[in-house]
Scaffold this motif. Structure first.
Motif, mmCIF file in Angstrom:
data_model
loop_
_atom_site.group_PDB
_atom_site.id
_atom_site.type_symbol
_atom_site.label_atom_id
_atom_site.label_comp_id
_atom_site.label_asym_id
_atom_site.label_seq_id
_atom_site.Cartn_x
_atom_site.Cartn_y
_atom_site.Cartn_z
ATOM 1 N N ARG A 1 6.663 -7.001 -8.828
ATOM 2 C CA ARG A 1 7.343 -8.201 -8.332
ATOM 3 C C ARG A 1 6.881 -8.517 -6.895
ATOM 4 N N LEU A 2 6.859 -7.456 -6.087
ATOM 5 C CA LEU A 2 6.437 -7.601 -4.686
ATOM 6 C C LEU A 2 5.032 -8.204 -4.600
ATOM 7 N N ILE A 3 4.116 -7.699 -5.415
ATOM 8 C CA ILE A 3 2.735 -8.186 -5.394
ATOM 9 C C ILE A 3 2.683 -9.650 -5.819
ATOM 10 N N ARG A 4 3.440 -9.977 -6.889
ATOM 11 C CA ARG A 4 3.410 -11.363 -7.382
ATOM 12 C C ARG A 4 3.992 -12.332 -6.364
ATOM 13 N N GLU A 5 5.020 -11.855 -5.629
ATOM 14 C CA GLU A 5 5.688 -12.756 -4.668
ATOM 15 C C GLU A 5 4.932 -12.871 -3.338
ATOM 16 N N ALA A 6 4.012 -11.927 -3.073
ATOM 17 C CA ALA A 6 3.278 -11.968 -1.801
ATOM 18 C C ALA A 6 2.264 -13.111 -1.830
ATOM 19 N N ALA A 7 1.939 -13.594 -0.631
ATOM 20 C CA ALA A 7 1.012 -14.734 -0.536
ATOM 21 C C ALA A 7 -0.431 -14.251 -0.634
ATOM 22 N N LEU A 8 -0.779 -13.688 -1.801
ATOM 23 C CA LEU A 8 -2.111 -13.123 -1.969
ATOM 24 C C LEU A 8 -2.976 -14.005 -2.850
ATOM 25 N N ALA B 1 0.829 -1.212 0.000
ATOM 26 C CA ALA B 1 0.000 0.000 0.000
ATOM 27 C C ALA B 1 0.862 1.259 0.000
ATOM 28 N N ARG B 2 1.912 1.247 0.823
ATOM 29 C CA ARG B 2 2.804 2.409 0.881
ATOM 30 C C ARG B 2 3.420 2.679 -0.496
ATOM 31 N N GLN B 3 3.845 1.588 -1.166
ATOM 32 C CA GLN B 3 4.497 1.747 -2.468
ATOM 33 C C GLN B 3 3.515 2.250 -3.519
ATOM 34 N N ILE B 4 2.287 1.744 -3.487
ATOM 35 C CA ILE B 4 1.280 2.242 -4.439
ATOM 36 C C ILE B 4 1.078 3.739 -4.206
ATOM 37 N N GLN C 1 -5.940 -7.351 -8.890
ATOM 38 C CA GLN C 1 -6.495 -6.027 -8.609
ATOM 39 C C GLN C 1 -5.398 -5.030 -8.252
ATOM 40 N N LEU C 2 -4.450 -5.484 -7.427
ATOM 41 C CA LEU C 2 -3.397 -4.565 -6.972
ATOM 42 C C LEU C 2 -2.461 -4.193 -8.121
ATOM 43 N N ILE C 3 -2.216 -5.162 -9.017
ATOM 44 C CA ILE C 3 -1.381 -4.853 -10.189
ATOM 45 C C ILE C 3 -2.096 -3.830 -11.078
ATOM 46 N N GLU C 4 -3.389 -4.039 -11.252
ATOM 47 C CA GLU C 4 -4.168 -3.109 -12.064
ATOM 48 C C GLU C 4 -4.172 -1.711 -11.426
ATOM 49 N N LEU C 5 -4.349 -1.685 -10.107
ATOM 50 C CA LEU C 5 -4.372 -0.401 -9.390
ATOM 51 C C LEU C 5 -3.034 0.333 -9.548
ATOM 52 N N THR C 6 -1.939 -0.405 -9.399
ATOM 53 C CA THR C 6 -0.609 0.186 -9.562
ATOM 54 C C THR C 6 -0.471 0.773 -10.959
ATOM 55 N N SER C 7 -0.901 -0.003 -11.945
ATOM 56 C CA SER C 7 -0.804 0.445 -13.325
ATOM 57 C C SER C 7 -1.641 1.705 -13.556
ATOM 58 N N GLU C 8 -2.832 1.738 -12.946
ATOM 59 C CA GLU C 8 -3.683 2.935 -13.073
ATOM 60 C C GLU C 8 -3.044 4.154 -12.417
ATOM 61 N N CYS C 9 -2.456 3.937 -11.234
ATOM 62 C CA CYS C 9 -1.806 5.056 -10.533
ATOM 63 C C CYS C 9 -0.680 5.630 -11.377
ATOM 64 N N ASN C 10 -0.002 4.762 -12.103
ATOM 65 C CA ASN C 10 1.125 5.185 -12.936
ATOM 66 C C ASN C 10 0.649 5.884 -14.210
ATOM 67 N N ASP D 1 10.806 2.388 -12.183
ATOM 68 C CA ASP D 1 11.517 1.398 -11.356
ATOM 69 C C ASP D 1 10.631 0.924 -10.206
ATOM 70 N N ARG D 2 9.935 1.896 -9.556
ATOM 71 C CA ARG D 2 9.106 1.538 -8.404
ATOM 72 C C ARG D 2 7.928 0.672 -8.829
ATOM 73 N N CYS D 3 7.402 0.920 -10.034
ATOM 74 C CA CYS D 3 6.317 0.069 -10.530
ATOM 75 C C CYS D 3 6.833 -1.359 -10.727
ATOM 76 N N ASP D 4 8.002 -1.482 -11.347
ATOM 77 C CA ASP D 4 8.555 -2.824 -11.577
ATOM 78 C C ASP D 4 8.758 -3.559 -10.251
ATOM 79 N N ASP D 5 9.363 -2.846 -9.286
ATOM 80 C CA ASP D 5 9.584 -3.454 -7.963
ATOM 81 C C ASP D 5 8.260 -3.901 -7.353
ATOM 82 N N LEU D 6 7.270 -3.036 -7.516
ATOM 83 C CA LEU D 6 5.983 -3.307 -6.879
ATOM 84 C C LEU D 6 5.280 -4.493 -7.528
#
Lengths: 354, 354
Positions: free
Chosen positions: A327-334, A232-235, A341-350, A320-325
């Motif tokens: 990866r972080l989202i994909r690696e999290a146990a979600l 959330a902080r990164q988004i 949804q979170l990947i889409e949200l990140t992409s929209e924010c960008n 760079d922060r989008c790429d990191d994020l």
């Protein structure tokens, strides 16, 4: 955890119903008060029910994505997030002396304009507009808290959610306070201070609070909540960096404000922190934060910022922060649905343009 | 119902301990934020722990007077009342552009003065002071709500108390809004509007909320709660009328502000509503609400108000209302201890000099 329970439209519908109902209660009660107070409640209703509803949608989507089943509580918490957003936006405008938001008069502007039409002096009318907005923000803040305090969930969950809300207000106020302080330019703003401020001011309430409240309602464990906090902080930081870029280099009609206004305000951003380190800054630094800055000088200042490499630098940071994020989202146990949804949200924010 | 449980001093001690603790938590957390935010928490602590503590004392006294035994909850609710008071006072000062309260710099004044010392321009420094105060008020409002939302009492009581709090904020904001509106003088202020405004702005949060919350905590029945509501409103009106008289005719050193300031602000009171109906008003009406009003003209205006008979009229209203209220209190089905406390409180509200 299971995926999806009810179709999105049904939930959005019941969220908007509930929000309308909560505000209608306030409007009804205001009938016993003055004409002006009733009008304030009308304005608050228009503000709160419009917009992109990013925060309530995030909360409801995340709640379902995490397998939560308490739709009623999620809807009420989503309403609270929207009302908190409105409260903070209103108080932010009072602090910045803004009378326009997204191309239209805000509460302060609306009430001041009407008082002028009725014969008030401009200065008194503006004070009246500001007073109205300040009180409107207090009402929305109280209503948000009030919904959460009454959530029909077990005691432990309700207390955890109240804790999140209190932390959110504490952090948002700290971020806003820093923002105003940095705009005074009494000390050099360091890049890390600017980024921390953006995180506190926007990320915490827009992304962290909706995600964490959804997680508590869905009964997520501590590990997951910690992961969601970082995400959330990164988004939020990406959202804010894009906001800063749009504020200077966006399309004025799309963003609904002048691209000179952040420069007039002397708003400290990562763009400015970068540009400041370039030798070309010396020649224009007196323009930055000049409340009377002309459009021509504004364009010149913006050009210096762009030619310093600040725009390219910040775009590369965002990328760079989008790429990191991602990866972080994909690696999290979600659960997959939430992850998407979170990947889409990140992409929209960008990629957003407004 | 039984009278008295613990000696007053013990309770006052634990109230002040608890208030200090709640504020210390905020201060500790603010250490992770900016120097300025820490300083804001220091100022909030000084403000909240000082003063006459009328509202928390009323809540705790009434709770005991009504035979309540939940001291812990009463202490927390008393803290919430004090924090709400501070939040409203801070936001009231922002709305009125005041930088001094009771003879000392308020938050806005303190932060603005320091920024000027560090080299900020006066206008920007004032905006910084106001922003700080606005955020400080939000923090105190949130903390007040937060204490009540976490009260360790049964669900029905907690919800009833949350209802009282929400109503209180709703009414206080309506009263403040009316106050600012009436000061614009775009329409004639009628005596009943001025009295209603005073009731909403001050009586509800200062007297009604503490008394009703105490009654709910003590398990009082609906009939008693209704009687207390009427009594609280009447105490509040007397308090406010005395406030208006002191604002114009009090001792400046004792009240800690200039006796011209209400006249400069154009504050609508029952005194003004009465004076306005006197033929002598025409000659001075342009002075009323003049932000640049000189001390000499202020004295002249005050003399016209006094000679119109407004002071005698308002003093007679206060006196009549006190008599009515003493009768009301004696006839209500209240425990003797509480009855005596309320009579004493009424008498204090009437005879106070600051």
């Amino acid at each position: 955890m299971t995926d999806s329970i009810t179709p999105l439209d049904d939930i959005a519908f019941s969220f908007q119903d509930r929000l309308a109902q909560v505000l209608r209660d306030g409007r009804h009660r205001s009938r016993a008060a003055s004409t002006q107070y009733r009008q304030l409640w009308e304005s608050l209703t228009r503000m709160a029910t419009g917009g992109k509803l990013i925060r309530p949608r995030l909360l409801m989507d995340a709640h379902r994505g995490l397998g939560g089943r308490d739709e009623r509580a999620a809807v009420d918490a989503a309403c609270a997030m929207q009302l908190l957003h409105i409260a903070l936006v209103i108080h932010d405008d009072v602090i910045d002396n803004d009378t326009i938001r997204r191309g239209e008069a805000n509460i302060s502007g609306e009430f001041a304009a009407e008082a002028v039409l009725r014969g008030a002096a401009r200065r008194e009318a503006q004070a009246w507009g500001d007073a109205t907005a300040l009180l409107g923000g207090d009402l929305m803040l109280t209503l948000a808290h009030s919904l959460l305090a009454r959530l029909d969930v077990d005691d432990a969950k309700r207390r955890a959610i109240l804790d999140i809300f209190d932390d959110t207000l504490f952090e948002s106020a700290a971020g806003e306070h820093s923002d105003v302080w940095l705009s005074l330019h009494l000390e050099e703003a360091r890049s890390q201070d600017v980024l921390a401020m953006a995180g506190q001011k926007t990320a915490v309430y827009s992304f962290q609070a909706p995600l964490l409240i959804a997680a508590v309602l869905a009964g997520a464990d501590t590990g997951l909540i910690d992961e969601l906090t970082v995400i959330a902080r990164q988004i939020g930081v990406i959202y804010q960096l894009r906001d800063d870029v749009l504020g200077l280099f966006g399309d004025e009609r799309t963003i609904g404000k002048s691209t000179i206004s952040d420069l007039r305000e002397g708003k400290e951003t990562l763009l400015i922190a970068f540009a400041r380190s370039d030798p070309s800054w010396v020649a224009v630094r007196s323009l930055f934060g000049d409340r009377m800055l002309s459009t021509a000088d504004g364009h010149r200042l913006r050009q210096v910022i762009e030619e310093s490499g600040a725009l390219v630098f910040v775009e590369s940071i965002i990328s760079d922060r989008c790429d990191d994020l991602y990866r972080l989202i994909r690696e999290a146990a979600l659960p997959t649905a939430l992850s998407n949804q979170l990947i889409e949200l990140t992409s929209e924010c960008n990629s957003r343009t407004a």
